[in-house]
Design a protein around this motif. Structure first.
Motif, PDB file in Angstrom:
ATOM      1  N   UNK A 194      51.745 -83.664 -48.018  1.00 46.62           N
ATOM      2  CA  UNK A 194      51.648 -82.211 -48.197  1.00 46.62           C
ATOM      3  C   UNK A 194      50.211 -81.729 -48.270  1.00 46.62           C
ATOM      4  N   UNK A 195      49.252 -82.571 -47.880  1.00 52.42           N
ATOM      5  CA  UNK A 195      47.853 -82.173 -47.881  1.00 52.42           C
ATOM      6  C   UNK A 195      47.546 -81.153 -46.803  1.00 52.42           C
ATOM      7  N   UNK A 196      46.388 -80.532 -46.933  1.00 52.71           N
ATOM      8  CA  UNK A 196      45.996 -79.435 -46.038  1.00 52.71           C
ATOM      9  C   UNK A 196      44.822 -79.846 -45.165  1.00 52.71           C
ATOM     10  N   UNK A 197      44.916 -79.553 -43.872  1.00 56.12           N
ATOM     11  CA  UNK A 197      43.833 -79.793 -42.925  1.00 56.12           C
ATOM     12  C   UNK A 197      43.262 -78.462 -42.465  1.00 56.12           C
ATOM     13  N   UNK A 198      41.936 -78.346 -42.514  1.00 55.04           N
ATOM     14  CA  UNK A 198      41.239 -77.154 -42.030  1.00 55.04           C
ATOM     15  C   UNK A 198      40.431 -77.548 -40.799  1.00 55.04           C
ATOM     16  N   UNK A 199      40.766 -76.943 -39.671  1.00 60.96           N
ATOM     17  CA  UNK A 199      40.116 -77.262 -38.395  1.00 60.96           C
ATOM     18  C   UNK A 199      39.352 -76.043 -37.904  1.00 60.96           C
ATOM     19  N   UNK A 200      38.095 -76.241 -37.564  1.00 62.33           N
ATOM     20  CA  UNK A 200      37.272 -75.188 -36.970  1.00 62.33           C
ATOM     21  C   UNK A 200      36.676 -75.734 -35.686  1.00 62.33           C
ATOM     22  N   UNK A 201      36.908 -75.057 -34.574  1.00 55.74           N
ATOM     23  CA  UNK A 201      36.447 -75.556 -33.281  1.00 55.74           C
ATOM     24  C   UNK A 201      36.013 -74.394 -32.390  1.00 55.74           C
ATOM     25  N   UNK A 202      35.195 -74.713 -31.402  1.00 49.14           N
ATOM     26  CA  UNK A 202      34.680 -73.709 -30.476  1.00 49.14           C
ATOM     27  C   UNK A 202      35.798 -73.143 -29.616  1.00 49.14           C
ATOM     28  N   UNK A 203      35.819 -71.816 -29.471  1.00 51.14           N
ATOM     29  CA  UNK A 203      36.822 -71.154 -28.658  1.00 51.14           C
ATOM     30  C   UNK A 203      36.311 -70.870 -27.250  1.00 51.14           C
ATOM     31  N   UNK A 204      37.174 -71.057 -26.285  1.00 49.68           N
ATOM     32  CA  UNK A 204      36.803 -70.836 -24.889  1.00 49.68           C
ATOM     33  C   UNK A 204      36.540 -69.361 -24.605  1.00 49.68           C
ATOM     34  N   UNK A 205      37.423 -68.498 -25.053  1.00 50.96           N
ATOM     35  CA  UNK A 205      37.324 -67.088 -24.698  1.00 50.96           C
ATOM     36  C   UNK A 205      36.040 -66.431 -25.142  1.00 50.96           C
ATOM     37  N   UNK A 206      35.552 -66.788 -26.326  1.00 52.53           N
ATOM     38  CA  UNK A 206      34.319 -66.211 -26.822  1.00 52.53           C
ATOM     39  C   UNK A 206      33.134 -66.551 -25.946  1.00 52.53           C
ATOM     40  N   UNK A 207      33.108 -67.789 -25.461  1.00 48.55           N
ATOM     41  CA  UNK A 207      32.004 -68.211 -24.594  1.00 48.55           C
ATOM     42  C   UNK A 207      32.057 -67.496 -23.251  1.00 48.55           C
ATOM     43  N   UNK A 208      33.240 -67.354 -22.706  1.00 50.67           N
ATOM     44  CA  UNK A 208      33.393 -66.654 -21.429  1.00 50.67           C
ATOM     45  C   UNK A 208      32.941 -65.202 -21.566  1.00 50.67           C
ATOM     46  N   UNK A 209      33.372 -64.554 -22.628  1.00 46.23           N
ATOM     47  CA  UNK A 209      33.012 -63.156 -22.852  1.00 46.23           C
ATOM     48  C   UNK A 209      31.507 -63.000 -23.040  1.00 46.23           C
ATOM     49  N   UNK A 210      30.898 -63.906 -23.799  1.00 48.45           N
ATOM     50  CA  UNK A 210      29.458 -63.825 -24.049  1.00 48.45           C
ATOM     51  C   UNK A 210      28.654 -63.999 -22.764  1.00 48.45           C
ATOM     52  N   UNK A 211      29.061 -64.945 -21.917  1.00 49.06           N
ATOM     53  CA  UNK A 211      28.333 -65.159 -20.659  1.00 49.06           C
ATOM     54  C   UNK A 211      28.485 -63.939 -19.747  1.00 49.06           C
ATOM     55  N   UNK A 212      29.674 -63.365 -19.698  1.00 48.48           N
ATOM     56  CA  UNK A 212      29.907 -62.209 -18.842  1.00 48.48           C
ATOM     57  C   UNK A 212      29.097 -61.002 -19.319  1.00 48.48           C
ATOM     58  N   UNK A 213      29.059 -60.759 -20.613  1.00 50.33           N
ATOM     59  CA  UNK A 213      28.323 -59.620 -21.143  1.00 50.33           C
ATOM     60  C   UNK A 213      26.816 -59.790 -20.978  1.00 50.33           C
ATOM     61  N   UNK A 214      26.374 -61.043 -20.842  1.00 47.34           N
ATOM     62  CA  UNK A 214      24.957 -61.311 -20.603  1.00 47.34           C
ATOM     63  C   UNK A 214      24.611 -61.226 -19.123  1.00 47.34           C
ATOM     64  N   UNK A 215      25.605 -60.947 -18.290  1.00 48.80           N
ATOM     65  CA  UNK A 215      25.372 -60.830 -16.855  1.00 48.80           C
ATOM     66  C   UNK A 215      25.487 -62.127 -16.097  1.00 48.80           C
ATOM     67  N   UNK A 216      25.905 -63.201 -16.757  1.00 50.97           N
ATOM     68  CA  UNK A 216      26.046 -64.510 -16.107  1.00 50.97           C
ATOM     69  C   UNK A 216      27.498 -64.690 -15.660  1.00 50.97           C
ATOM     70  N   UNK A 217      27.878 -63.956 -14.632  1.00 42.31           N
ATOM     71  CA  UNK A 217      29.278 -63.902 -14.234  1.00 42.31           C
ATOM     72  C   UNK A 217      29.767 -65.211 -13.620  1.00 42.31           C
ATOM     73  N   UNK A 218      28.909 -65.869 -12.865  1.00 42.58           N
ATOM     74  CA  UNK A 218      29.305 -67.145 -12.260  1.00 42.58           C
ATOM     75  C   UNK A 218      29.542 -68.190 -13.339  1.00 42.58           C
ATOM     76  N   UNK A 219      28.683 -68.196 -14.349  1.00 39.68           N
ATOM     77  CA  UNK A 219      28.856 -69.150 -15.447  1.00 39.68           C
ATOM     78  C   UNK A 219      30.128 -68.847 -16.230  1.00 39.68           C
TER      79      UNK A 219
END
Length: 260
Positions: A142-167
């Motif tokens: 009954x223990x608890x696991x806390x997982x924090x990991x990098x999200x794909x969508x945030x990276x895609x959005x950040x690259x697009x807003x920076x003008x790096x559309x191909x990336x």
């Protein structure tokens, strides 16, 4: 990532810290505050922080009175952990050991922890499924696991807003969610991928939160100069974190899970 109790750093950590603190409180109630287990005092949890580095979460958790074991491969990070724990007055409740997720049970106890933190680990390990399996196996029933990991969508959005559309498009197409050879992040996850891995490790997926939905997109000068902007942004992050519609565009994903 900085100490979640420091105001400016809270933009990156506030959501995770509040969710984690509530989970710790619930776990204390679940194990019972009236009796200790073994050499554990009543109300004190045994917490394992895999990849915990210099104690960004371990030290605040120890401030709550819990015992924390930090496993990290970096001797420098562990040295910083020792110094930070001493400065916070919790050196007696924080123990750092050198190791990694793949060989976790060479330095940590199997089935010996009420709560396991797996923050910023799955992006870097060779086998995320193995890493999660070891984290799950470290939990008591009954223990608890806390997982924090990098999200794909945030990276895609950040690259697009920076003008790096191909990336941005490359990140969408890449199996690991990387936008190119210069991407410093080895791997990113969609909410479905991350929760699927956790379920496959034999855990019951609970709350899912989007972390840093807006914080990485807002100019720092705006937050630092506009009156009350930091508090308002923190409240916005907290409000959006629980909404599934925002999980897919978050910079990080936080998942709580429990072992049966």
């Amino acid at each position: 990532m900085s100490d979640p109790l420091r105001p400016r750093a809270s933009l990156r950590t506030a959501v995770v810290w509040e969710v984690l603190k509530d989970a710790l409180d619930r776990r204390v109630k679940a194990v019972g505050q009236g009796s200790g287990e073994g050499d554990r005092a009543p109300g004190v949890l045994d917490v394992l922080d895999t990849g915990g580095g210099s104690g960004n979460f371990a030290v605040p958790v120890a401030r709550l009175g819990h015992r924390v074991t930090v496993v990290d491969p970096s001797p420098n990070a562990l040295f910083a952990l020792e110094r930070r724990a001493a400065e916070a007055g919790v050196a007696d409740r924080v123990r750092g050991v050198q190791g990694d997720a793949a060989d976790l049970f060479e330095v940590a106890e199997r089935g010996g922890y009420d709560v396991v933190l797996c923050h910023g680990v799955l992006e870097y390990v060779d086998d995320p499924a193995e890493g999660l399996g070891n984290a799950a196996a470290a939990l008591r029933p009954a223990g608890t696991l806390s997982v924090l990991a990098a999200g794909l969508g945030g990276a895609v959005l950040a690259r697009a807003l920076a003008g790096h559309f191909t990336e941005a498009r490359q990140a969408l197409a890449d199996p690991a969610g990387r936008w190119g050879a210069g991407d410093p992040m080895p791997r990113r996850f969609t909410p479905e991928q991350l929760t699927g891995l956790i379920a496959a490790a034999g855990l019951e997926v609970g709350a899912v939160h989007g972390v840093r939905v807006f914080a990485d997109l807002v100019p720092g000068v705006l937050v630092d100069t506009e009156p009350d902007a930091l508090d308002a942004l923190l409240q916005l992050e907290a409000a959006a974190a629980e909404l599934p519609a925002f999980h897919s565009v978050a910079t990080q994903l936080h998942v709580l899970a429990e072992r049966d």
